[in-house]
Design a protein around this motif. Structure first.
Motif, PDB file in Angstrom:
ATOM      1  N   VAL A   8      -3.026   5.524   4.130  1.00 53.54           N
ATOM      2  CA  VAL A   8      -2.609   6.688   3.340  1.00 53.54           C
ATOM      3  C   VAL A   8      -2.402   7.932   4.201  1.00 53.54           C
ATOM      4  N   ILE A  15       2.234   1.787  -3.538  1.00 55.16           N
ATOM      5  CA  ILE A  15       1.212   2.301  -4.451  1.00 55.16           C
ATOM      6  C   ILE A  15       0.925   3.773  -4.168  1.00 55.16           C
ATOM      7  N   ALA A  16       0.715   4.103  -2.887  1.00 56.06           N
ATOM      8  CA  ALA A  16       0.363   5.482  -2.533  1.00 56.06           C
ATOM      9  C   ALA A  16       1.506   6.449  -2.843  1.00 56.06           C
ATOM     10  N   GLY A  21      -4.933   7.832  -5.177  1.00 58.29           N
ATOM     11  CA  GLY A  21      -4.313   6.700  -4.500  1.00 58.29           C
ATOM     12  C   GLY A  21      -5.207   6.074  -3.451  1.00 58.29           C
ATOM     13  N   SER A  80      -3.407  12.235  -3.920  1.00 60.57           N
ATOM     14  CA  SER A  80      -3.800  11.530  -2.696  1.00 60.57           C
ATOM     15  C   SER A  80      -5.192  10.921  -2.847  1.00 60.57           C
ATOM     16  N   LEU A 115       1.987   6.894  -6.693  1.00 68.93           N
ATOM     17  CA  LEU A 115       0.981   7.742  -7.335  1.00 68.93           C
ATOM     18  C   LEU A 115       1.197   9.214  -7.002  1.00 68.93           C
ATOM     19  N   HIS A 138       0.829  -1.209   0.000  1.00 68.59           N
ATOM     20  CA  HIS A 138       0.000   0.000   0.000  1.00 68.59           C
ATOM     21  C   HIS A 138       0.865   1.262   0.000  1.00 68.59           C
TER      22      HIS A 138
END
Length: 583
Positions: free
Chosen positions: A146, A107-108, A129, A126, A111, A104
């Motif tokens: 996140v 990925i966050a 993502g 944000s 992006l 995670h």
């Protein structure tokens, strides 16, 4: 006993008074309908007020229905566990692996780095993502993953702005080169390390400025400028709202979608249009529209009307933005090369999604057609369980004596939302009780006059009511209250049940007004950047955007996708029905 003492025991008083006040209903009207209505009203009050934990309230049908003679205890228990729970189990296996191996974060951060660090871009990145993660994980997990990343970025942006401000002040006052050093020589200065680790135990200090600057701008509290404070608010709300928006895109994305799918499977078994593919095709345009318009709305509220800065190239970054971009790159690089565990998790994720899409795509035969003798036996839960179990089998790390699997049972238990399992089971039991007792038919006949209204007016009223109730009740509780009402209501006015249930299911996710409306709002609120008024002001606009987008999707491409303009043959026909949709 003073008012303070009464307020302390308010929940206990409500727990006791609610059934006592409603008790005349089953005593005066000795019918199964009245007894089931008593149970429903008690549960609704407890759910709306959270006098009892929502999962505990869900157990009430198991107590009341056998005592009232509506259903046997064994029958109630059988209703509690459904295909929903198997699907949820497989999805949580995937979510556990993603969280355990840090996929995670990759990925966050990836992006956000791609989109850029301009405040407007950072908000959009944000949101994208978090929305993507919440499509496959629970909304709560997505925000919990996140928000610390975004909080670290916020802290770095404010710190970088402070350093740039100090440098400008020194340059203007002539103190930046007091020793008159020769050009090219810079006097060594002790390195100041910026701690970007976020501690949620003290959320109010996450955007704090150095003491010297804070003393110069006391009116701004922990923020250097009002602009910094507005940026913190906007980014926080982006995370909370995007999780709910992304979660409604897929059937396993949020519990309310799964509850709806299980309700359709149980009470309308002939309906084969509710599957992963159709739901995704219908919801992805709505989610994109709501996400973009919500970003524009939040940008207007907290960053102003200067959208041209979003289009600025990296070469035109400010000093603060360059500093933040550097921190993001360092955080991403600190993750190292993608690990074997992350690759395996990604592969299983893509295989799971592909099998969900291709099981019954609708426009062509899916892989379920390979089993013609067992039509309808395999479901999305079958896929989720099959691939979810692989996480317990595939080795993560090998040693000479044994190996550790990708996830363990302890890992799974820490992520599995057992309270949601009980809550949803109680909702299924309540829905079954309303059918068996005849309460749903009674409510349907009561709502027949709504058939005289135009269909758009009817679903608009439904969407507004559901969006209002979900602000004070959990999403799952709202679904369990409204499903047994809206389904029979659609039948009574001879409208495709999907015409009522799909918009209502989507609007349940639009709980944007209050910190207590859902867990993502509460998590974001706990960081201390927002007030309740901030959330109400921003949430009203996003609620309006969401409801209008759902109505637009339902009235346009939703009609042919789900055949909403026809009363289906899989829905029962009531003698009192009257058509309300155009042919």
């Amino acid at each position: 006993m003073n008012v303070r003492s009464i307020w302390i025991y308010r929940r206990l008083i409500l727990i006791i008074l609610t059934p006592l006040v409603l008790l005349p209903l089953p005593l005066a009207i000795r019918t199964k309908v009245a007894e089931c209505a008593f149970t429903l009203l008690v549960m609704a009050v407890y759910w709306l007020t959270e006098a009892l934990p929502v999962s505990v309230t869900a157990l009430i049908p198991a107590m009341f229905f056998p005592l009232f003679g509506i259903m046997k205890s064994s029958e109630v228990a059988a209703v509690f566990f459904k295909d929903f729970h198997l699907l949820l189990t497989g999805v949580i296996c995937l979510a556990t692996a993603i969280e355990k191996w840090g996929l995670h974060r990759r990925i966050a951060l990836g992006l956000i780095t791609i989109v850029g660090v301009n405040p407007g871009r950072l908000m959009l990145g944000s949101m994208i993502g978090c929305a993507f993660l919440s499509m496959w994980l629970s909304n709560t997990s997505a925000v919990a993953m996140v928000m610390p990343i975004v909080e670290a970025v916020i802290k770095q942006m404010i710190t970088a702005e402070g350093e740039a401000t100090d440098q400008r002040k020194r340059a203007l006052t002539g103190t930046s080169n007091q020793g008159l050093q020769l050009d090219g020589y810079v006097e060594p200065q002790p390195e100041e390390k910026v701690d970007i680790t976020i501690e949620k135990s003290a959320p109010q200090t996450e955007c704090s400025a150095p003491d010297s600057e804070a003393s110069e701008v006391p009116a701004q509290g922990y923020y250097r400028t009002r602009q910094d404070h507005m940026m913190c608010k906007g980014l926080s709300l982006c995370i909370a709202y995007s999780a709910s928006i992304g979660g409604m895109t897929t059937l396993p994305g949020t519990s309310s979608n799964l509850i709806f799918a299980e309700y359709m499977r149980r009470y309308y078994p002939g309906c084969n249009s509710i599957n992963f593919g159709n739901w995704f095709i219908f919801c992805i345009p709505i989610s994109i529209i709501v996400l973009l318009l919500a970003w524009i709305w939040l940008h207007l509220l907290y960053l102003g009307t200067d959208f041209r800065s979003v289009l600025r190239s990296k070469a035109a970054y400010t000093e603060k933005e360059v500093s933040v971009a550097k921190v993001l790159r360092e955080q991403y690089n600190a993750l190292g090369p993608i690990s074997r565990q992350e690759i395996v998790t990604l592969v299983i994720f893509f295989v799971m999604v592909s099998l969900w899409f291709t099981r019954e795509p609708g426009f062509m035969p899916g892989w379920s057609a390979l089993f013609p003798d067992y039509v309808g036996y395999a479901s999305d839960a079958t896929v989720a369980l099959l691939l979810g179990l692989l996480f317990f089998i595939i080795p993560a790390q090998r040693t000479k004596d044994s190996y550790d699997s990708l996830i363990t049972w302890k890992d799974f238990q820490s992520c599995m939302p057992w309270e949601i399992c009980l809550l949803v089971g109680g909702g299924f039991a309540l829905a079954e009780g309303t059918q068996v007792s005849g309460l749903s038919t009674w409510v349907a006949n009561l709502l027949v006059p709504l058939g005289e209204l135009p269909p758009v007016a009817t679903i608009t009223i439904v969407c507004v009511i559901v969006t209002s109730v979900t602000e004070v009740a959990s999403n799952a509780a709202t679904m369990t209250i409204f499903l047994p009402i809206l389904g029979p209501m659609a039948e009574s006015i001879h409208v495709n049940p999907l015409y009522m249930l799909i918009p209502a299911t989507l609007c349940v996710s639009f709980s944007f007004l209050l910190p207590s409306a859902n867990p993502p709002n509460a998590i974001v609120f706990s960081y201390g950047h927002l007030t309740t008024l901030d959330m109400v002001k921003a949430g009203l606009g996003v609620n309006v955007i969401g409801v209008l987008a759902v109505l637009l999707g339902t009235m346009t491409y939703g009609m042919p996708l789900f055949n909403l303009d026809e009363y289906p043959d899989w829905a029962p026909i009531h003698p009192s029905s009257n058509s309300s949709l155009p042919n």
